[in-house]
Design an enzyme around this catalytic site. Structure first.
Site, PDB file in Angstrom:
ATOM      1  N   PHE A 180       0.842  -1.198   0.000  1.00 18.80           N
ATOM      2  CA  PHE A 180       0.000   0.000   0.000  1.00 18.80           C
ATOM      3  C   PHE A 180       0.880   1.252   0.000  1.00 18.80           C
ATOM      4  O   PHE A 180       2.030   1.236   0.448  1.00 18.80           O
ATOM      5  CB  PHE A 180      -0.935  -0.004   1.207  1.00 18.80           C
ATOM      6  CG  PHE A 180      -1.858   1.182   1.255  1.00 18.80           C
ATOM      7  CD1 PHE A 180      -2.767   1.397   0.231  1.00 18.80           C
ATOM      8  CD2 PHE A 180      -1.796   2.090   2.297  1.00 18.80           C
ATOM      9  CE1 PHE A 180      -3.608   2.506   0.254  1.00 18.80           C
ATOM     10  CE2 PHE A 180      -2.645   3.191   2.330  1.00 18.80           C
ATOM     11  CZ  PHE A 180      -3.545   3.398   1.315  1.00 18.80           C
ATOM     12  N   ARG A 189      -1.974  11.420  18.852  1.00 15.28           N
ATOM     13  CA  ARG A 189      -2.375  10.487  19.898  1.00 15.28           C
ATOM     14  C   ARG A 189      -3.614   9.670  19.527  1.00 15.28           C
ATOM     15  O   ARG A 189      -4.541  10.182  18.896  1.00 15.28           O
ATOM     16  CB  ARG A 189      -2.655  11.253  21.191  1.00 15.28           C
ATOM     17  CG  ARG A 189      -1.483  12.077  21.696  1.00 15.28           C
ATOM     18  CD  ARG A 189      -1.829  12.812  22.981  1.00 15.28           C
ATOM     19  NE  ARG A 189      -2.856  13.818  22.781  1.00 15.28           N
ATOM     20  CZ  ARG A 189      -2.618  15.114  22.551  1.00 15.28           C
ATOM     21  NH1 ARG A 189      -1.366  15.544  22.460  1.00 15.28           N
ATOM     22  NH2 ARG A 189      -3.604  15.965  22.404  1.00 15.28           N
ATOM     23  N   TYR A 243       3.944  23.306  28.639  1.00 11.80           N
ATOM     24  CA  TYR A 243       4.270  24.202  27.534  1.00 11.80           C
ATOM     25  C   TYR A 243       5.773  24.209  27.314  1.00 11.80           C
ATOM     26  O   TYR A 243       6.444  25.241  27.355  1.00 11.80           O
ATOM     27  CB  TYR A 243       3.743  25.612  27.820  1.00 11.80           C
ATOM     28  CG  TYR A 243       3.658  26.483  26.581  1.00 11.80           C
ATOM     29  CD1 TYR A 243       2.954  26.058  25.462  1.00 11.80           C
ATOM     30  CD2 TYR A 243       4.289  27.719  26.525  1.00 11.80           C
ATOM     31  CE1 TYR A 243       2.873  26.835  24.327  1.00 11.80           C
ATOM     32  CE2 TYR A 243       4.221  28.522  25.387  1.00 11.80           C
ATOM     33  CZ  TYR A 243       3.509  28.070  24.296  1.00 11.80           C
ATOM     34  OH  TYR A 243       3.426  28.858  23.156  1.00 11.80           O
ATOM     35  N   ARG A 284       6.612  17.309  23.313  1.00 10.77           N
ATOM     36  CA  ARG A 284       6.858  17.385  24.754  1.00 10.77           C
ATOM     37  C   ARG A 284       7.709  16.190  25.205  1.00 10.77           C
ATOM     38  O   ARG A 284       7.820  15.192  24.509  1.00 10.77           O
ATOM     39  CB  ARG A 284       5.533  17.370  25.522  1.00 10.77           C
ATOM     40  CG  ARG A 284       4.608  18.542  25.238  1.00 10.77           C
ATOM     41  CD  ARG A 284       3.345  18.419  26.082  1.00 10.77           C
ATOM     42  NE  ARG A 284       2.453  19.557  25.922  1.00 10.77           N
ATOM     43  CZ  ARG A 284       1.379  19.578  25.133  1.00 10.77           C
ATOM     44  NH1 ARG A 284       1.059  18.500  24.421  1.00 10.77           N
ATOM     45  NH2 ARG A 284       0.628  20.647  25.062  1.00 10.77           N
ATOM     46  N   ASP A 328       6.567  -3.239   8.936  1.00 12.29           N
ATOM     47  CA  ASP A 328       5.224  -2.751   8.614  1.00 12.29           C
ATOM     48  C   ASP A 328       4.279  -3.936   8.781  1.00 12.29           C
ATOM     49  O   ASP A 328       4.161  -4.789   7.901  1.00 12.29           O
ATOM     50  CB  ASP A 328       5.173  -2.206   7.191  1.00 12.29           C
ATOM     51  CG  ASP A 328       3.821  -1.601   6.824  1.00 12.29           C
ATOM     52  OD1 ASP A 328       2.819  -1.941   7.485  1.00 12.29           O
ATOM     53  OD2 ASP A 328       3.754  -0.809   5.864  1.00 12.29           O
ATOM     54  N   GLN A 350      -6.961   0.910  10.805  1.00  7.51           N
ATOM     55  CA  GLN A 350      -7.914   1.474   9.844  1.00  7.51           C
ATOM     56  C   GLN A 350      -9.105   0.521   9.692  1.00  7.51           C
ATOM     57  O   GLN A 350      -9.057  -0.639  10.099  1.00  7.51           O
ATOM     58  CB  GLN A 350      -7.176   1.706   8.521  1.00  7.51           C
ATOM     59  CG  GLN A 350      -8.009   2.170   7.358  1.00  7.51           C
ATOM     60  CD  GLN A 350      -8.519   1.018   6.504  1.00  7.51           C
ATOM     61  OE1 GLN A 350      -8.053  -0.121   6.626  1.00  7.51           O
ATOM     62  NE2 GLN A 350      -9.469   1.302   5.646  1.00  7.51           N
ATOM     63  N   HIS A 389      -0.934  -5.385   8.192  1.00 10.75           N
ATOM     64  CA  HIS A 389      -1.796  -6.506   7.830  1.00 10.75           C
ATOM     65  C   HIS A 389      -1.661  -7.686   8.791  1.00 10.75           C
ATOM     66  O   HIS A 389      -2.294  -8.718   8.554  1.00 10.75           O
ATOM     67  CB  HIS A 389      -1.431  -7.030   6.436  1.00 10.75           C
ATOM     68  CG  HIS A 389      -1.827  -6.142   5.314  1.00 10.75           C
ATOM     69  ND1 HIS A 389      -1.628  -6.498   3.980  1.00 10.75           N
ATOM     70  CD2 HIS A 389      -2.424  -4.931   5.275  1.00 10.75           C
ATOM     71  CE1 HIS A 389      -2.070  -5.543   3.196  1.00 10.75           C
ATOM     72  NE2 HIS A 389      -2.545  -4.571   3.952  1.00 10.75           N
ATOM     73  N   LYS A 444      -8.891  -3.243   8.788  1.00 11.82           N
ATOM     74  CA  LYS A 444      -7.861  -4.070   9.402  1.00 11.82           C
ATOM     75  C   LYS A 444      -8.446  -5.087  10.387  1.00 11.82           C
ATOM     76  O   LYS A 444      -9.564  -4.949  10.871  1.00 11.82           O
ATOM     77  CB  LYS A 444      -6.822  -3.196  10.102  1.00 11.82           C
ATOM     78  CG  LYS A 444      -6.081  -2.242   9.162  1.00 11.82           C
ATOM     79  CD  LYS A 444      -5.368  -2.989   8.047  1.00 11.82           C
ATOM     80  CE  LYS A 444      -4.442  -2.086   7.239  1.00 11.82           C
ATOM     81  NZ  LYS A 444      -5.155  -1.070   6.454  1.00 11.82           N
TER      82      LYS A 444
END
Length: 422
Positions: free
Chosen positions: A105, A251, A241, A234, A176, A202, A179, A205
């Site tokens: 992909f 996230r 900050y 961070r 990767d 996704q 799958h 999946k």
């Protein structure tokens, strides 16, 4: 092929008005069940819907990483970002090269462009359609910094040889595993062989929260760098900050984490069901001239089966094009598709050089990145021959798998009629 003229409505291809082999549906995906509803309700009532160290996210990260044999897990917004964070954490960027398969992909390669490095496409092996170690070794240059094998369709790439190549040449191995949820090689879960393992959640999946991704590693320092990249730059020890590096808000949410935790509990059972279904299909489809299920390496101790793949030879079907064959299967009630139609380097983003050439250090005269004109013969063959059946179909019964074989037999028997009607 031994084709006969359809003599009854049941024999006539459904594509030409006959009665379909199957009218019943398939297992629903995504899986909406009581466990998923309870998980989302619990997350909603907890009142923490998104946080870098939210309770659901943290529990899921630990559980998923542990299941796959890694010390650290990081839930992120999608699988592409998972790969980008892995690459960034390793310091890979402008002018660097990363070897990827030609049959995969888009995201495997565009994640490399996303960090201003250049993907170098290598061919895949002829048995399993995963990255060919010989092609990888031939593609290594002084600019190469990493190898990204794809465990395509849930079958692990050759992790023995690829890991050896990475060590020999001082390269990072990034798996990767988009799958390959739960897949294993020599009894060890994928994602734990490389310095990083990356997954997608996704919608299609084998574990899904609509979107989402995961990065795992057993390297403590890299885990901290990856955490910083996914949380706006961070650090865990710094103030709210205080942004020491260029990160982003990548996230995974509490809702997604809750759904995925519920699905992780079902993964082993689903893996067994898909494995059983694939064995039934292997046996049945192999009896049909012109259909060849892909092989399985004996070192693959668990196949993830995000896809069931087989090769299609149009010559055995009177010249019936593959796309017409899959259309005929769909008309019979069997979800099937032709898969990736062209080698990845021929996609416009590569072939038309639609990326930042200066930032990546792209050189149009450099043979390794002569996108759109690369010769990857095995990849090209798979682009012309493979047929896919999606993973949720494999959650059906043995009788459901028998329907797939019956439909393929029916299309084979009526191939001449389908060719004439084309």
């Amino acid at each position: 092929m031994t084709a006969t003229r359809p003599t009854t409505d049941a024999d006539r291809p459904a594509l030409l008005g006959g009665t379909p082999v199957r009218s019943a549906g398939w297992p629903a995906w995504p899986p909406v069940n009581d466990a998923a509803v309870r998980a989302v309700t619990e997350a909603a009532e907890a009142g923490i819907w998104s946080a870098a160290d939210g309770p659901m996210k943290t529990e899921f990260e630990r559980a998923f990483a542990s299941y796959h044999g890694a010390r650290h897990g990081l839930g992120v917004c999608n699988g592409t970002i998972a790969l980008e964070i892995a690459l960034k954490s390793l310091g890979i960027g402008s002018g660097d090269e990363v070897i990827v398969p030609g049959y995969t992909f888009l995201a495997t390669a565009t994640s490399v462009l996303g960090v201003n490095a250049l993907p170098v496409f290598a061919d895949v092996d002829p048995e399993y359609a995963c990255l060919d170690p010989d092609a990888v070794e031939a593609a290594i240059t002084p600019r190469t910094k990493a190898i990204i094998p794809v465990h395509l369709a849930g079958h692990p790439a050759d992790l023995d040889r690829l890991a050896d190549l990475a060590v020999k040449h001082g390269l990072a191995l990034i798996e990767d595993a988009a799958h390959a949820h739960g897949a294993s090689w020599r009894g060890r879960r994928v994602g734990s062989f490389g310095i990083f393992g990356c997954w997608s959640f996704q919608a299609s999946k084998n574990m899904t929260a609509g979107e989402g991704g995961m990065v795992v590693t057993s390297d403590d320092e890299l885990a901290e760098r990856a955490w910083s990249f996914h949380h706006c730059g961070r650090s865990r020890a710094g103030a709210w900050y205080d942004h020491g590096i260029l990160g982003g808000n990548y996230r995974l949410t509490e809702f997604q984490s809750a759904i995925l935790l519920a699905q992780l509990a079902d993964l082993d059972e689903q893996l067994e069901r898909r494995e059983r279904s694939a064995r039934v299909l292997d046996e049945g489809l192999a009896r049909i001239t012109g259909l060849t299920p892909l092989g399985r390496d004996p070192r693959c101790t668990t196949h993830g089966y995000h896809l069931y793949q087989f090769r299609y030879d149009p010559n055995a079907f009177g010249g019936l094009p593959r796309e017409r064959f899959t259309a005929a299967l769909n008309a019979e009630g069997i979800p099937a598709s032709p898969g990736y139609g062209v080698p990845l380097d021929r996609q416009g983003v590569f072939a038309q050089r639609r990326f930042d050439q200066r930032a990546t250090g792209f050189d149009p005269s450099y043979p390794a990145t002569d996108y759109g004109r690369l010769h990857l013969p095995v990849t090209e063959r798979f682009c012309a021959e493979l047929v896919w059946i999606p993973q949720q179909v494999l959650l059906g019964s043995d009788a459901d798998m028998a329907d797939i074989v019956t439909a393929a037999e029916k299309v084979s028997a009526a191939a001449d009629t389908l060719v004439e009607a084309t």
